[in-house]
Design a protein around this motif. Structure first.
Motif, PDB file in Angstrom:
ATOM      1  N   PRO A  44       0.793  -1.234   0.000  1.00 38.18           N
ATOM      2  CA  PRO A  44       0.000   0.000   0.000  1.00 38.18           C
ATOM      3  C   PRO A  44       0.820   1.276   0.000  1.00 38.18           C
ATOM      4  O   PRO A  44       0.343   2.314  -0.467  1.00 38.18           O
ATOM      5  N   THR A  45       2.046   1.250   0.524  1.00 37.59           N
ATOM      6  CA  THR A  45       2.843   2.481   0.620  1.00 37.59           C
ATOM      7  C   THR A  45       4.250   2.258   0.068  1.00 37.59           C
ATOM      8  O   THR A  45       4.731   1.127  -0.034  1.00 37.59           O
ATOM      9  N   ARG A  46       4.888   3.361  -0.264  1.00 43.23           N
ATOM     10  CA  ARG A  46       6.254   3.301  -0.792  1.00 43.23           C
ATOM     11  C   ARG A  46       7.211   2.719   0.241  1.00 43.23           C
ATOM     12  O   ARG A  46       8.123   1.950  -0.104  1.00 43.23           O
ATOM     13  N   GLU A  47       7.033   3.116   1.504  1.00 41.80           N
ATOM     14  CA  GLU A  47       7.947   2.647   2.543  1.00 41.80           C
ATOM     15  C   GLU A  47       7.863   1.138   2.726  1.00 41.80           C
ATOM     16  O   GLU A  47       8.887   0.461   2.896  1.00 41.80           O
ATOM     17  N   LEU A  48       6.640   0.604   2.685  1.00 41.20           N
ATOM     18  CA  LEU A  48       6.490  -0.850   2.806  1.00 41.20           C
ATOM     19  C   LEU A  48       7.120  -1.566   1.620  1.00 41.20           C
ATOM     20  O   LEU A  48       7.779  -2.598   1.783  1.00 41.20           O
ATOM     21  N   ALA A  49       6.911  -1.025   0.434  1.00 45.03           N
ATOM     22  CA  ALA A  49       7.498  -1.640  -0.758  1.00 45.03           C
ATOM     23  C   ALA A  49       9.019  -1.646  -0.655  1.00 45.03           C
ATOM     24  O   ALA A  49       9.680  -2.650  -0.971  1.00 45.03           O
ATOM     25  N   ALA A  50       9.590  -0.527  -0.209  1.00 47.35           N
ATOM     26  CA  ALA A  50      11.047  -0.443  -0.069  1.00 47.35           C
ATOM     27  C   ALA A  50      11.555  -1.431   0.981  1.00 47.35           C
ATOM     28  O   ALA A  50      12.630  -2.024   0.824  1.00 47.35           O
ATOM     29  N   MET A  85      15.264  -7.996  -9.217  1.00 45.39           N
ATOM     30  CA  MET A  85      14.094  -7.414  -8.589  1.00 45.39           C
ATOM     31  C   MET A  85      13.931  -5.989  -9.105  1.00 45.39           C
ATOM     32  O   MET A  85      14.901  -5.290  -9.400  1.00 45.39           O
ATOM     33  N   ALA A  86      12.688  -5.548  -9.206  1.00 47.30           N
ATOM     34  CA  ALA A  86      12.395  -4.164  -9.579  1.00 47.30           C
ATOM     35  C   ALA A  86      11.404  -3.595  -8.572  1.00 47.30           C
ATOM     36  O   ALA A  86      10.500  -4.296  -8.100  1.00 47.30           O
ATOM     37  N   LEU A  87      11.584  -2.324  -8.255  1.00 53.86           N
ATOM     38  CA  LEU A  87      10.733  -1.629  -7.290  1.00 53.86           C
ATOM     39  C   LEU A  87       9.982  -0.526  -8.028  1.00 53.86           C
ATOM     40  O   LEU A  87      10.595   0.419  -8.551  1.00 53.86           O
ATOM     41  N   LEU A  88       8.658  -0.646  -8.094  1.00 54.62           N
ATOM     42  CA  LEU A  88       7.828   0.349  -8.772  1.00 54.62           C
ATOM     43  C   LEU A  88       7.044   1.136  -7.734  1.00 54.62           C
ATOM     44  O   LEU A  88       6.062   0.637  -7.174  1.00 54.62           O
ATOM     45  N   ILE A  89       7.490   2.355  -7.469  1.00 55.28           N
ATOM     46  CA  ILE A  89       6.805   3.215  -6.505  1.00 55.28           C
ATOM     47  C   ILE A  89       6.735   4.620  -7.068  1.00 55.28           C
ATOM     48  O   ILE A  89       7.514   5.002  -7.945  1.00 55.28           O
ATOM     49  N   GLY A  90       5.790   5.387  -6.601  1.00 51.67           N
ATOM     50  CA  GLY A  90       5.667   6.767  -7.031  1.00 51.67           C
ATOM     51  C   GLY A  90       6.706   7.655  -6.372  1.00 51.67           C
ATOM     52  O   GLY A  90       7.436   7.245  -5.471  1.00 51.67           O
ATOM     53  N   GLY A  91       6.784   8.887  -6.829  1.00 52.86           N
ATOM     54  CA  GLY A  91       7.707   9.848  -6.243  1.00 52.86           C
ATOM     55  C   GLY A  91       9.119   9.780  -6.776  1.00 52.86           C
ATOM     56  O   GLY A  91       9.977  10.557  -6.343  1.00 52.86           O
ATOM     57  N   VAL A 134      11.155 -10.643  -9.587  1.00 55.34           N
ATOM     58  CA  VAL A 134      10.279 -10.159  -8.529  1.00 55.34           C
ATOM     59  C   VAL A 134       9.962  -8.697  -8.799  1.00 55.34           C
ATOM     60  O   VAL A 134      10.876  -7.859  -8.919  1.00 55.34           O
ATOM     61  N   LEU A 135       8.678  -8.374  -8.860  1.00 55.79           N
ATOM     62  CA  LEU A 135       8.237  -6.995  -9.035  1.00 55.79           C
ATOM     63  C   LEU A 135       7.503  -6.578  -7.767  1.00 55.79           C
ATOM     64  O   LEU A 135       6.479  -7.168  -7.404  1.00 55.79           O
ATOM     65  N   ILE A 136       8.021  -5.565  -7.091  1.00 56.70           N
ATOM     66  CA  ILE A 136       7.411  -5.037  -5.866  1.00 56.70           C
ATOM     67  C   ILE A 136       6.849  -3.665  -6.217  1.00 56.70           C
ATOM     68  O   ILE A 136       7.592  -2.783  -6.677  1.00 56.70           O
ATOM     69  N   ALA A 137       5.554  -3.466  -6.010  1.00 58.70           N
ATOM     70  CA  ALA A 137       4.930  -2.258  -6.539  1.00 58.70           C
ATOM     71  C   ALA A 137       3.816  -1.759  -5.639  1.00 58.70           C
ATOM     72  O   ALA A 137       3.187  -2.526  -4.896  1.00 58.70           O
ATOM     73  N   THR A 138       3.563  -0.450  -5.739  1.00 56.59           N
ATOM     74  CA  THR A 138       2.341   0.136  -5.205  1.00 56.59           C
ATOM     75  C   THR A 138       1.315   0.147  -6.340  1.00 56.59           C
ATOM     76  O   THR A 138       1.686   0.277  -7.513  1.00 56.59           O
ATOM     77  N   PRO A 139       0.032   0.017  -6.031  1.00 56.51           N
ATOM     78  CA  PRO A 139      -0.968  -0.113  -7.103  1.00 56.51           C
ATOM     79  C   PRO A 139      -0.987   1.063  -8.078  1.00 56.51           C
ATOM     80  O   PRO A 139      -1.145   0.853  -9.295  1.00 56.51           O
ATOM     81  N   GLY A 140      -0.817   2.276  -7.592  1.00 55.89           N
ATOM     82  CA  GLY A 140      -0.894   3.441  -8.469  1.00 55.89           C
ATOM     83  C   GLY A 140       0.162   3.451  -9.550  1.00 55.89           C
ATOM     84  O   GLY A 140      -0.137   3.624 -10.744  1.00 55.89           O
ATOM     85  N   ARG A 141       1.420   3.239  -9.186  1.00 56.11           N
ATOM     86  CA  ARG A 141       2.514   3.255 -10.168  1.00 56.11           C
ATOM     87  C   ARG A 141       2.398   2.047 -11.112  1.00 56.11           C
ATOM     88  O   ARG A 141       2.691   2.154 -12.298  1.00 56.11           O
ATOM     89  N   LEU A 142       1.995   0.899 -10.576  1.00 58.51           N
ATOM     90  CA  LEU A 142       1.839  -0.280 -11.431  1.00 58.51           C
ATOM     91  C   LEU A 142       0.772  -0.037 -12.497  1.00 58.51           C
ATOM     92  O   LEU A 142       0.980  -0.344 -13.682  1.00 58.51           O
ATOM     93  N   MET A 143      -0.372   0.508 -12.121  1.00 59.48           N
ATOM     94  CA  MET A 143      -1.429   0.788 -13.076  1.00 59.48           C
ATOM     95  C   MET A 143      -0.980   1.817 -14.109  1.00 59.48           C
ATOM     96  O   MET A 143      -1.321   1.716 -15.299  1.00 59.48           O
ATOM     97  N   ASP A 144      -0.205   2.782 -13.687  1.00 61.13           N
ATOM     98  CA  ASP A 144       0.293   3.813 -14.598  1.00 61.13           C
ATOM     99  C   ASP A 144       1.167   3.187 -15.684  1.00 61.13           C
ATOM    100  O   ASP A 144       0.989   3.428 -16.889  1.00 61.13           O
ATOM    101  N   LEU A 145       2.130   2.359 -15.280  1.00 62.57           N
ATOM    102  CA  LEU A 145       3.023   1.735 -16.253  1.00 62.57           C
ATOM    103  C   LEU A 145       2.284   0.708 -17.115  1.00 62.57           C
ATOM    104  O   LEU A 145       2.605   0.537 -18.297  1.00 62.57           O
TER     105      LEU A 145
END
Length: 490
Positions: A80-86, A103-109, A125-136
């Motif tokens: 749900p958040t960038r910090e959790l994804a990181a 591994m790839a990290l997809l987060i906003g900001g 492994v793709l670790i993402a927040t929903p917003g950035r994933l939907m955007d890409l």
């Protein structure tokens, strides 16, 4: 039981041992074998129980076999958040030392360039927040048809943040024949509906009753007026053996102001909130982890899943609006078997919020009594301008009644030292003014003119005021303007 009993590979066991762990937590002991058997899973566990490693470790061994392809990640973890994804990314780096996985990290900001480049080269492994994933995804930069393993982490937080529609869209793009793991601290009806729709015959693991708090955390609530919160917080930070602490507030503006206030008071404090860009948030969090600062003031963006070792205290400067957030906030302490302390400052307007928290957690939070005189003594440099401004005690205007002084033991006691307070016994000049004649006498009977006073006599009240002694408890400030009497007046 140890990690070797769970069926993990030797390479992974070496990485776990190098990280300093020997025995799995209850959720790890139950989840890891099921994930390795490729079963769908619902894990209900309170924060701080080690659930991240519960899915990261078996995923590493599962993904060790197979090859990656451009733009088609083999597994997907939604946070749900960038910090959790990181943080999940850090876990993969820590435990995957002996695995050849990307591994790839997809987060906003942050800039998309590096993220798109990593996807083009292919990731396991793709670790993402929903917003950035939907955007890409909408830009055509990612394909989800090759993803055979999905993890939905902190599902109840996803619900709170409005991500459920995005998650449903993402799940619909994934292969129907996949393994899905869902983790949540609570199981509200919308999350149950999501699980029924997208999981196939899942195994349910519940290591603690939903919404219960960690038994290793000593909880307290402190009744305090809103204007005394900073005084009480400073008092607790100075007296409760605080080594490292996270202070939570409901509003981003409160986070900023409170961090500045603590810095002015000499505390080593930082801040993290949603208005900061991602590099700044990462840098501030790293300073806290490295010990450069020992107090982190945060909004709820940091409440979920942040794993910082050795946090001794959590302070809820504001009672959280949502009861679930209380559980996740205080879960930042008492992690990994350690003990911790959590204080919630409860103002009068927080009565409903704290009642909801106590209803969710199943019992009243013990009340912590604070000596108001100690907590509110010695105003800081930060408070001084406010005392001289609109909140200061000035000499009362003509005809105004002096406010009664609060008792020293009251939680509402003024922070001004008693020596600086004006006393009711002052203002002798009122008694020395000539009394007016009664109204009837002025109207009906001529009054004889009184003998004129000499200039020294007229100036006597002012002189007495200026030469007033400055012993403790007596007013020694400037003479209010309306009390000045000119000695030259005829």
């Amino acid at each position: 039981m140890n990690f070797a009993d769970l069926g993990l590979s030797d390479e992974l066991l070496q990485a776990v041992e190098l990280a300093g762990y020997s025995e799995p937590t209850p959720i790890q002991a139950q989840a890891i074998p099921s994930v390795l058997m490729m079963r769908d899973l619902i894990g209900i566990a309170q924060t701080g129980t080690g659930k991240t490693a519960g899915f990261v470790l078996p995923m590493l061994d599962i993904l060790a076999h197979g090859r990656r392809r451009a733009l088609m990640p083999r597994s997907l973890i939604l946070e749900p958040t960038r910090e959790l994804a990181a943080q999940v990314a850090e876990n993969f780096e820590k435990y995957g030392k002996n695995h050849d996985l990307k591994m790839a990290l997809l987060i906003g900001g942050v800039q998309m360039g590096d993220q798109v480049k990593a996807l083009t080269e292919g990731v396991d492994v793709l670790i993402a927040t929903p917003g950035r994933l939907m955007d890409l995804f909408e830009r055509g930069k990612i394909l989800l048809t090759g993803c055979n393993l999905l993890v939905i982490d902190e599902a109840d937080r996803m619900l709170d943040m409005g991500f459920i529609p995005d998650i449903e869209t993402i799940c619909a793009k994934l292969p129907a024949n996949r393994q899905t793991l869902l983790f949540s601290a609570t199981m509200p009806p919308p999350i149950k509906k999501l699980a029924d729709k997208f999981l196939s015959n899942p195994k349910l693991i519940e290591v603690a009753r939903p919404a219960t708090t960690n038994v290793n955390i000593v909880q307290h609530k402190v009744n305090v007026s809103a204007r005394k919160k900073r005084d009480v917080l400073r008092h607790l930070l100075q007296t409760d053996n605080v080594t490292t602490a996270i202070v939570f507030a409901n509003r981003k503006t409160t986070v900023r102001d409170l961090a500045k206030s603590l810095k002015r008071d000499g505390f080593s404090a930082g801040e993290i909130h949603g208005d900061m860009d991602q590099p700044s948030r990462n840098a501030e969090l790293q300073r806290f982890k490295d010990g450069d600062i020992n107090i982190l003031v945060a909004s709820d963006v940091a409440a979920r899943g942040l794993d910082v070792k050795g946090v001794s205290h959590v302070f809820n400067f504001d009672t959280p609006w949502h009861p679930d957030d209380y559980v996740h906030r205080i879960g930042r302490t008492g992690r990994g078997g350690a003990t911790g302390r959590a204080f919630t400052l409860v103002a009068e307007e927080d009565a409903e919020a704290i009642a909801n928290v106590e209803k969710l957690t199943g019992g009243p939070i013990p009340l912590f009594e604070i000596d108001g005189a100690r907590a509110a003594s010695s105003p800081t440099a930060e408070d001084q301008p406010a005392e001289r401004g609109r909140g200061s005690r000035r000499a009362p205007r003509r005809g105004a009644k002096a406010a009664p002084e609060a008792p020293a033991h009251s939680a509402e006691a003024e922070p001004l030292p008693r020596a600086e307070r004006p006393e009711r016994a002052e203002r002798p000049e009122r008694a020395e003014r000539p009394q007016r004649a009664p109204r009837r006498q002025r109207e009906d009977t001529p009054v004889a003119a009184s003998a004129p006073r000499s200039a020294p006599e007229r100036a006597a009240p002012v002189a007495a005021q200026r030469e007033a002694p400055s012993a403790p408890g007596e007013w020694n400030g400037p003479v209010p303007g309306f009390l000045h009497i000119s000695a030259l007046t005829a």
